[in-house]
Design a protein around this motif. Structure first.
Motif, PDB file in Angstrom:
ATOM      1  N   LEU A  18       0.831  -1.198   0.000  1.00 53.64           N
ATOM      2  CA  LEU A  18       0.000   0.000   0.000  1.00 53.64           C
ATOM      3  C   LEU A  18       0.871   1.257   0.000  1.00 53.64           C
ATOM      4  CD1 LEU A  18      -2.946   0.878   0.047  1.00 53.64           C
ATOM      5  CD2 LEU A  18      -2.815   0.995   2.523  1.00 53.64           C
ATOM      6  N   VAL A  19       0.628   2.116  -0.991  1.00 52.98           N
ATOM      7  CA  VAL A  19       1.400   3.344  -1.149  1.00 52.98           C
ATOM      8  C   VAL A  19       0.425   4.517  -1.188  1.00 52.98           C
ATOM      9  CG1 VAL A  19       2.947   4.659  -2.668  1.00 52.98           C
ATOM     10  CG2 VAL A  19       3.237   2.183  -2.424  1.00 52.98           C
ATOM     11  N   LYS A  20       0.727   5.561  -0.409  1.00 50.64           N
ATOM     12  CA  LYS A  20      -0.123   6.751  -0.423  1.00 50.64           C
ATOM     13  C   LYS A  20       0.720   7.984  -0.097  1.00 50.64           C
ATOM     14  CE  LYS A  20      -3.707   9.412  -0.291  1.00 50.64           C
ATOM     15  NZ  LYS A  20      -4.457   9.723  -1.509  1.00 50.64           N
ATOM     16  N   SER A  21       0.568   9.019  -0.921  1.00 50.74           N
ATOM     17  CA  SER A  21       1.231  10.293  -0.641  1.00 50.74           C
ATOM     18  C   SER A  21       0.183  11.378  -0.583  1.00 50.74           C
ATOM     19  CB  SER A  21       2.222  10.647  -1.753  1.00 50.74           C
ATOM     20  OG  SER A  21       3.117   9.599  -1.970  1.00 50.74           O
ATOM     21  N   TYR A  22       0.470  12.418   0.215  1.00 54.76           N
ATOM     22  CA  TYR A  22      -0.322  13.638   0.145  1.00 54.76           C
ATOM     23  C   TYR A  22       0.532  14.676  -0.549  1.00 54.76           C
ATOM     24  CZ  TYR A  22      -3.588  11.539   3.416  1.00 54.76           C
ATOM     25  OH  TYR A  22      -4.515  10.706   4.010  1.00 54.76           O
ATOM     26  N   GLY A  23       0.219  14.967  -1.786  1.00 54.23           N
ATOM     27  CA  GLY A  23       1.075  15.855  -2.560  1.00 54.23           C
ATOM     28  C   GLY A  23       2.440  15.200  -2.731  1.00 54.23           C
ATOM     29  N   ASP A  24       3.488  15.896  -2.295  1.00 51.14           N
ATOM     30  CA  ASP A  24       4.836  15.350  -2.429  1.00 51.14           C
ATOM     31  C   ASP A  24       5.255  14.561  -1.202  1.00 51.14           C
ATOM     32  OD1 ASP A  24       5.050  16.543  -4.866  1.00 51.14           O
ATOM     33  OD2 ASP A  24       5.992  18.386  -4.101  1.00 51.14           O
ATOM     34  N   LEU A  55      -5.586   3.387   7.937  1.00 52.40           N
ATOM     35  CA  LEU A  55      -6.986   3.091   8.241  1.00 52.40           C
ATOM     36  C   LEU A  55      -7.922   3.764   7.240  1.00 52.40           C
ATOM     37  CD1 LEU A  55      -7.003   3.390  12.149  1.00 52.40           C
ATOM     38  CD2 LEU A  55      -6.863   1.329  10.760  1.00 52.40           C
ATOM     39  N   ARG A  56      -7.605   5.017   6.894  1.00 50.73           N
ATOM     40  CA  ARG A  56      -8.464   5.742   5.946  1.00 50.73           C
ATOM     41  C   ARG A  56      -8.439   5.086   4.566  1.00 50.73           C
ATOM     42  NH1 ARG A  56     -10.294  10.763   7.570  1.00 50.73           N
ATOM     43  NH2 ARG A  56     -10.478  11.459   5.423  1.00 50.73           N
ATOM     44  N   CYS A  57      -7.271   4.542   4.184  1.00 49.50           N
ATOM     45  CA  CYS A  57      -7.184   3.861   2.888  1.00 49.50           C
ATOM     46  C   CYS A  57      -8.011   2.575   2.911  1.00 49.50           C
ATOM     47  CB  CYS A  57      -5.725   3.539   2.550  1.00 49.50           C
ATOM     48  SG  CYS A  57      -4.770   4.986   2.060  1.00 49.50           S
ATOM     49  N   VAL A  58      -7.961   1.861   4.031  1.00 50.50           N
ATOM     50  CA  VAL A  58      -8.712   0.616   4.132  1.00 50.50           C
ATOM     51  C   VAL A  58     -10.215   0.897   3.994  1.00 50.50           C
ATOM     52  CG1 VAL A  58      -9.382  -1.228   5.725  1.00 50.50           C
ATOM     53  CG2 VAL A  58      -6.971  -0.612   5.476  1.00 50.50           C
ATOM     54  N   ASP A  59     -10.671   2.019   4.576  1.00 51.79           N
ATOM     55  CA  ASP A  59     -12.102   2.338   4.510  1.00 51.79           C
ATOM     56  C   ASP A  59     -12.457   3.122   3.242  1.00 51.79           C
ATOM     57  OD1 ASP A  59     -14.612   2.013   5.737  1.00 51.79           O
ATOM     58  OD2 ASP A  59     -14.613   4.118   6.308  1.00 51.79           O
ATOM     59  N   LEU A  60     -11.499   3.236   2.339  1.00 49.41           N
ATOM     60  CA  LEU A  60     -11.716   3.928   1.057  1.00 49.41           C
ATOM     61  C   LEU A  60     -12.100   5.396   1.250  1.00 49.41           C
ATOM     62  CD1 LEU A  60     -13.610   1.143  -0.935  1.00 49.41           C
ATOM     63  CD2 LEU A  60     -11.145   1.516  -0.734  1.00 49.41           C
ATOM     64  N   LEU A  61     -11.682   5.973   2.375  1.00 53.71           N
ATOM     65  CA  LEU A  61     -11.875   7.413   2.548  1.00 53.71           C
ATOM     66  C   LEU A  61     -10.760   8.162   1.830  1.00 53.71           C
ATOM     67  CD1 LEU A  61     -12.943   7.473   6.305  1.00 53.71           C
ATOM     68  CD2 LEU A  61     -14.402   7.891   4.333  1.00 53.71           C
ATOM     69  N   GLU A  62      -9.692   7.431   1.485  1.00 51.33           N
ATOM     70  CA  GLU A  62      -8.623   7.993   0.657  1.00 51.33           C
ATOM     71  C   GLU A  62      -8.423   7.062  -0.528  1.00 51.33           C
ATOM     72  OE1 GLU A  62      -7.197  10.779   1.236  1.00 51.33           O
ATOM     73  OE2 GLU A  62      -7.640  11.135   3.360  1.00 51.33           O
ATOM     74  N   GLN A  63      -8.009   7.650  -1.653  1.00 46.44           N
ATOM     75  CA  GLN A  63      -7.705   6.837  -2.824  1.00 46.44           C
ATOM     76  C   GLN A  63      -6.237   6.448  -2.753  1.00 46.44           C
ATOM     77  OE1 GLN A  63      -9.137   8.623  -6.486  1.00 46.44           O
ATOM     78  NE2 GLN A  63      -7.605   7.491  -7.626  1.00 46.44           N
ATOM     79  N   VAL A  64      -5.939   5.150  -2.868  1.00 48.63           N
ATOM     80  CA  VAL A  64      -4.538   4.721  -2.744  1.00 48.63           C
ATOM     81  C   VAL A  64      -3.772   5.078  -4.011  1.00 48.63           C
ATOM     82  CG1 VAL A  64      -5.239   2.843  -1.225  1.00 48.63           C
ATOM     83  CG2 VAL A  64      -4.899   2.398  -3.660  1.00 48.63           C
ATOM     84  N   ASP A  65      -2.448   5.275  -3.851  1.00 51.05           N
ATOM     85  CA  ASP A  65      -1.613   5.570  -5.018  1.00 51.05           C
ATOM     86  C   ASP A  65      -1.104   4.286  -5.661  1.00 51.05           C
ATOM     87  OD1 ASP A  65      -2.012   8.218  -4.510  1.00 51.05           O
ATOM     88  OD2 ASP A  65      -0.133   8.490  -3.427  1.00 51.05           O
ATOM     89  N   ASP A  66      -0.957   3.237  -4.849  1.00 48.44           N
ATOM     90  CA  ASP A  66      -0.537   1.953  -5.398  1.00 48.44           C
ATOM     91  C   ASP A  66      -0.834   0.877  -4.360  1.00 48.44           C
ATOM     92  OD1 ASP A  66       0.388   0.103  -7.151  1.00 48.44           O
ATOM     93  OD2 ASP A  66       2.462   0.845  -7.218  1.00 48.44           O
TER      94      ASP A  66
END
Lengths: 256, 282
Positions: A18-24, A55-66
């Motif tokens: 699981l990969v997630k960034s906020y901006g840079d 946790l937010r990625c798991v609940d799809l409140l954020e879109q994952v980057d990879d």
């Protein structure tokens, strides 16, 4: 601690790369994690280590980057998946309770059962009152969130998440906003829920609770899951130097 | 039983009472002085005699009052209809602007255009355009009544304002509320209707009431189309009596009409503030 349950073919939650960034700013840099049924998995780590984002990625409140997230074998990161249907199977409790201030305690709890799951009002309220009764808040059913103490509010939020009988419960630092003397009542409820067989993934700073109630402790740092294992291993005899440093700071702060 | 009050507290209370009395006297004195200066200044003006005769003639006022009141009744009816339509239309426009998804792109664009155009256009210009332009089209079934056309112009402009008030209210609801609702499985639409809107409406009640005060007096502008409302009555009467007093009568009536709404707005604002910051002296 619960007894080790017989191996199940498939974990309730499986997270891979699981990969997630906020901006840079990279927040998660390839996290792998499994949560088996009826298990309590805690995420520990400093603020900004990526616990809440995970946790937010798991609940799809954020879109994952990879990477991918499976819930009961279904890849929920597939954009064709109905995100609302996924969230219906997951309960979430937030650090700041996020109760709806314009609704009474009872209406907060029955909103999702009635509107999302089609339970009729009488039945939903009966179940909600039963849940409130178990946590000693039945008398507060008609109160509004701003009339509750922090501990009462957070316990209400937990009941609200449980009212839809979720497959997985996500707890995002549920005691971090509470006065110290109110932490106990919330953790007691979490423990009771865990003992009832709920599958839980929780981010927490309560090391004592992680040690006594978790089946697995995961240490996150800089968006990487550095170490995971049973609490007696990760919290007592950590393998990683970073984990040791983190735990020393926690001990120095008097939190373990 | 309440414990007896300590001597320190007794002294504090007595001091506060004396300060309170002093403040009251200062307020009364300053008000009297201010009023005296105002009255003396006006009355001693060189043209006061003439002004008094042409603006404050009691005889003209007495004769004008029933007719102006009759006109005001029309204003009131227009006000009620306009207020209801403005609330409904404003809310619809605000909601259409928050719609998501590519299908709604033209609707969003249209609503943005609507609020831009009608917030920017002077009300009096729109009154002329609709009041004289629409009947000029001579279309079948389109109303030609001055009151209806005037009310339409007012509704169009006020809805654009109120839509922005509603939108600000929707955006003032913290994103964590939306997250909590979505986490429970509510759809975007259910979240808006059941969680965001009720809180948004509560947040914007004070500014909405303020807009209602403004609307109350702007309904008097339908007189420019020739509708016989309070302002138009005053105009006719002042022409026939060669005296401006009927305008003053109309003005006083509009102010009296606005006072309860203004107090209601104050009360709503105070209540909202109390709710947000319970306790505290400042």
């Amino acid at each position: 601690m619960t007894d080790p349950t017989p191996a199940v073919e498939q974990p309730v939650l499986r997270v891979r790369n699981l990969v997630k960034s906020y901006g840079d700013v990279p927040v998660l840099r390839g996290v792998d994690l499994d949560v088996d049924e009826h298990r309590v998995v805690t995420l520990i780590g400093a603020s900004g280590s990526g616990k809440s984002t995970l946790l937010r990625c798991v609940d799809l409140l954020e879109q994952v980057d990879d990477g991918q997230v499976w819930l009961d074998g279904q890849d929920v990161t597939d954009p064709r998946v109905d995100a609302d249907a996924v969230r219906r199977r997951i309960g979430v409790v937030f650090q700041a309770y996020n109760l709806f201030p314009h609704l009474s305690v009872l209406d907060n709890i029955t909103l999702a059962p009635r509107r999302v799951h089609g339970v009729d009002r009488a039945e939903a309220e009966e179940r909600a009152v039963a849940l409130l009764d178990r946590i000693g808040l039945a008398g507060r059913a008609r109160a509004y969130p701003d009339q509750l103490s922090g501990g009462q509010a957070q316990r209400t939020a937990i009941v609200r998440a449980l009212a839809v009988q979720p497959r997985l419960l996500l707890l995002d630092e549920v005691t971090s906003a509470l006065d110290p003397e109110l932490v106990g009542e919330v953790l007691a409820l979490v423990r009771e829920v865990a003992e009832g067989g709920m599958t839980i993934l929780m981010a927490t700073h309560e090391m004592g609770f992680a040690r006594s109630a978790a089946d697995v402790v995961c240490f996150l740092e800089g968006g990487v899951l550095l170490e995971q294992g049973p609490p007696e291993q990760v919290l007592v005899d950590p393998q990683h130097e970073r984990t040791r440093q983190f735990l020393r700071r926690v001990v120095a702060a008097g939190r373990l | 039983m309440v414990p007896p009050v300590s001597e320190v507290e007794v002294a504090r209370r007595s001091y506060r009472r004396s300060r309170q009395r002093r403040s009251t006297w200062v307020a009364v004195a300053s008000t009297l002085v201010f009023a005296a200066v105002l009255v003396v200044g006006t009355v001693s003006a060189p043209g006061w005699q003439r002004t008094q005769e042409s603006f404050l003639d009691p005889g003209v006022a007495r004769r004008a009052l029933p007719l102006v009141l009759e006109g005001l009744w029309l204003n009131l009816r227009v006000l009620v209809v306009a207020a209801v339509c403005v609330l409904a239309l404003g809310l619809v426009v605000a909601l259409l602007r928050t719609l998501r998804g590519p299908v709604w792109a033209p609707v969003r664009l249209l609503m943005t255009l609507y609020t831009d155009v009608f917030r920017g256009m002077p009300l009096i210009v729109l009154l002329y355009i609709i009041g004289f332009g629409v009947p000029g089209l001579r279309l079948q079934g389109v109303p030609t009544d001055k009151v209806v056309l005037g009310a339409t112009a007012i509704i169009l402009i006020y809805s654009a304002y109120v839509a922005e008030v509603f939108r600000a209210g929707i955006e003032s609801v913290h994103p964590s509320q939306r997250a909590a609702a979505r986490a429970l499985g509510l759809t975007h639409r259910q979240t808006t209707r059941l969680v965001v809107l009720p809180q948004a409406v509560r947040n914007v009640t004070p500014p909405l009431l303020n807009d209602l005060v403004a609307l109350q007096k702007d309904v008097g502008l339908i007189s420019v189309l020739g509708a016989i409302d309070a302002v138009r009555q005053a105009q006719i009467l002042s022409a026939t009596t060669a005296n401006f007093t009927p305008y003053i009568v109309a003005a006083v009536l509009f102010v009296l009409l606005a006072v309860p709404t203004a107090r209601l707005a104050d009360w709503a604002t105070a209540r909202a503030r109390r709710r947000q910051q319970a306790g505290g002296l400042l």
